[in-house]
Scaffold this active site. Structure first.
Site, PDB file in Angstrom:
ATOM      1  N   LYS A 106      40.030  38.219  43.187  1.00 46.54           N
ATOM      2  CA  LYS A 106      38.637  38.343  42.784  1.00 46.54           C
ATOM      3  C   LYS A 106      38.431  37.881  41.336  1.00 46.54           C
ATOM      4  CE  LYS A 106      38.413  42.730  43.971  1.00 46.54           C
ATOM      5  NZ  LYS A 106      39.717  42.895  44.668  1.00 46.54           N
ATOM      6  N   THR A 107      39.315  38.286  40.443  1.00 45.12           N
ATOM      7  CA  THR A 107      39.203  37.847  39.046  1.00 45.12           C
ATOM      8  C   THR A 107      39.401  36.349  38.942  1.00 45.12           C
ATOM      9  OG1 THR A 107      40.041  39.999  38.287  1.00 45.12           O
ATOM     10  CG2 THR A 107      40.099  38.178  36.721  1.00 45.12           C
ATOM     11  N   ASP A 149      34.287  43.876  36.636  1.00 43.21           N
ATOM     12  CA  ASP A 149      35.289  44.391  37.567  1.00 43.21           C
ATOM     13  C   ASP A 149      35.033  45.874  37.835  1.00 43.21           C
ATOM     14  OD1 ASP A 149      37.464  44.305  39.217  1.00 43.21           O
ATOM     15  OD2 ASP A 149      38.967  44.360  37.618  1.00 43.21           O
ATOM     16  N   THR A 194      36.590  47.212  44.878  1.00 41.33           N
ATOM     17  CA  THR A 194      37.516  47.536  45.962  1.00 41.33           C
ATOM     18  C   THR A 194      36.872  48.488  46.957  1.00 41.33           C
ATOM     19  OG1 THR A 194      38.426  49.336  44.614  1.00 41.33           O
ATOM     20  CG2 THR A 194      39.542  47.197  44.503  1.00 41.33           C
ATOM     21  N   ARG A 226      49.300  38.941  44.452  1.00 37.63           N
ATOM     22  CA  ARG A 226      49.828  39.560  43.232  1.00 37.63           C
ATOM     23  C   ARG A 226      51.214  40.151  43.489  1.00 37.63           C
ATOM     24  NH1 ARG A 226      45.728  43.376  40.893  1.00 37.63           N
ATOM     25  NH2 ARG A 226      45.019  41.485  39.821  1.00 37.63           N
TER      26      ARG A 226
END
Length: 364
Positions: A73-74, A118, A167, A226
């Site tokens: 997302k980032t 975020d 999230t 990640r």
């Protein structure tokens, strides 16, 4: 509070980013939409939004990206800014506790700038209500003074694009969700997509890896880039110290065995939950608090950190009577399930004070 705030800090398979992850991810992030791996549907839809905005010479609609952490997302927010040739401002919902905090950020934005927020669902309610007007009318009302003498001074804002990441999209109030022109939901990655991520990261980190080694890491990465990048770095260290630095399937398997990440991506905490459920409680059903005590963890940690992946893998099920293990859980730990394991039944025990004849019949 995010469920990942209570996660054990030593978990190699956590999707939360620590300081090392953030530093490495900055070098590994793709810069353009064409370089971004996976999320095909979201990429295509977002590409149309950005191309149309460029053709009109306007700022893109506000974008909401939802999904589990670690899926990009980032990275997508930075790509949006790069594709539009605009600067990006990064902050988070927990950092904005007062409407004044948000007003200070919004008033300093330049025209066309991308504001990445975020964990937007964790923003305070007063700031959230200010954001409604800023997103829709590009204006905020700054309150000056207190009590009956307080006055609202309207402050015009330059057009900007808000990119919100969450999230837990269900925690966003409908008025906020409705103000986003585009909503994209990020899905977990397929092993083939993660294999491409591992190959790309290995090239950027100057790690020599063969296809089988990349597949071994991808298969244990829980569908999350990640985690794949973190496992790659640990496997690289193992290959460099104990071998010739080349990552093969065998070396990747040996390295991740050292770090207690098994073939399905389960780590020590995950296996401890399954082991207690199977060995101590016969596969369940068992209550959450009882299971947490048996594992030696907080109930919140078991429920929000370990269980989601176990449920997604089909190893554990939540029922009104408690947690039960599936047949796949027994097979994964190499144990023999009792009768009716699919229903979570505990093997029947003979009555302690039954007459001798009945007890003999039960044992027979």
């Amino acid at each position: 509070m995010s469920p990942y705030d209570s996660e054990p800090a030593d978990r190699l398979v956590t999707a939360a980013a620590d300081g090392e992850d953030q530093a490495v991810e900055a070098a590994l992030r793709p810069r353009q939409l064409d370089e971004f791996i996976g999320q095909e549907r979201v990429r295509e839809q977002l590409s149309l939004v950005l191309q149309a905005a460029r053709q009109r010479g306007a700022t893109p609609d506000h974008v909401l990206l939802s999904g589990p952490p670690g899926l990009g997302k980032t990275t997508l927010s930075m790509i949006i800014a790069a594709e539009m040739g605009a600067p990006i401002r990064i902050t988070s919902g927990p950092a904005i506790q007062h409407a004044g905090d948000l007003a200070a950020i919004l008033s300093s934005l330049s025209e066309g700038e991308v504001l990445f927020l975020d964990e937007i669902h964790r923003m305070s309610r007063p700031a959230e209500e200010m954001l409604y007007m800023a997103m829709e009318d590009f204006r905020v009302d700054v309150i000056v003074g207190k009590g009956p003498g307080a006055t609202a001074i309207p402050l015009e804002l330059p057009p900007f694009t808000l990119v919100g990441a969450t999230t837990r999209a269900g925690l966003l109030p409908p008025p906020l969700r409705d103000r986003f022109g585009f909503t994209g939901h990020m899905e977990f990655y397929a092993p083939a997509e993660l294999q491409r991520v591992v190959h790309r990261s290995a090239a950027l980190l100057d790690v020599e890896i063969d296809p089988a080694g990349a597949a071994e890491i991808a298969g244990r990465s829980r569908g999350t880039p990640r985690i794949a990048n973190r496992l790659l770095r640990r496997v690289r260290d193992y290959a460099q110290v104990r071998h010739d630095g080349v990552v093969t399937a065998a070396i990747a398997g040996q390295a991740l065995h050292v770090y207690e990440v098994d073939a399905r991506g389960l780590d020590r905490l995950d296996r401890a939950v399954l082991d207690a459920l199977l060995r101590l409680f016969g596969g369940g059903p068992v209550g959450l608090s009882t299971l947490a005590v048996a594992v030696g963890e907080e109930a919140e940690t078991v429920e929000e950190v370990a269980e989601p992946f176990l449920v997604r893998e089909g190893l554990l099920a939540r029922t009104p009577r408690g947690r039960i293990a599936t047949a796949a859980a027994w097979a994964h730990l190499g144990l023999t399930p009792p009768v009716q394991v699919g229903r979570g039944a505990v093997p029947a025990q003979p009555e302690l004070f039954a007459p001798d004849g009945e007890r003999a019949a039960d044992q027979g």
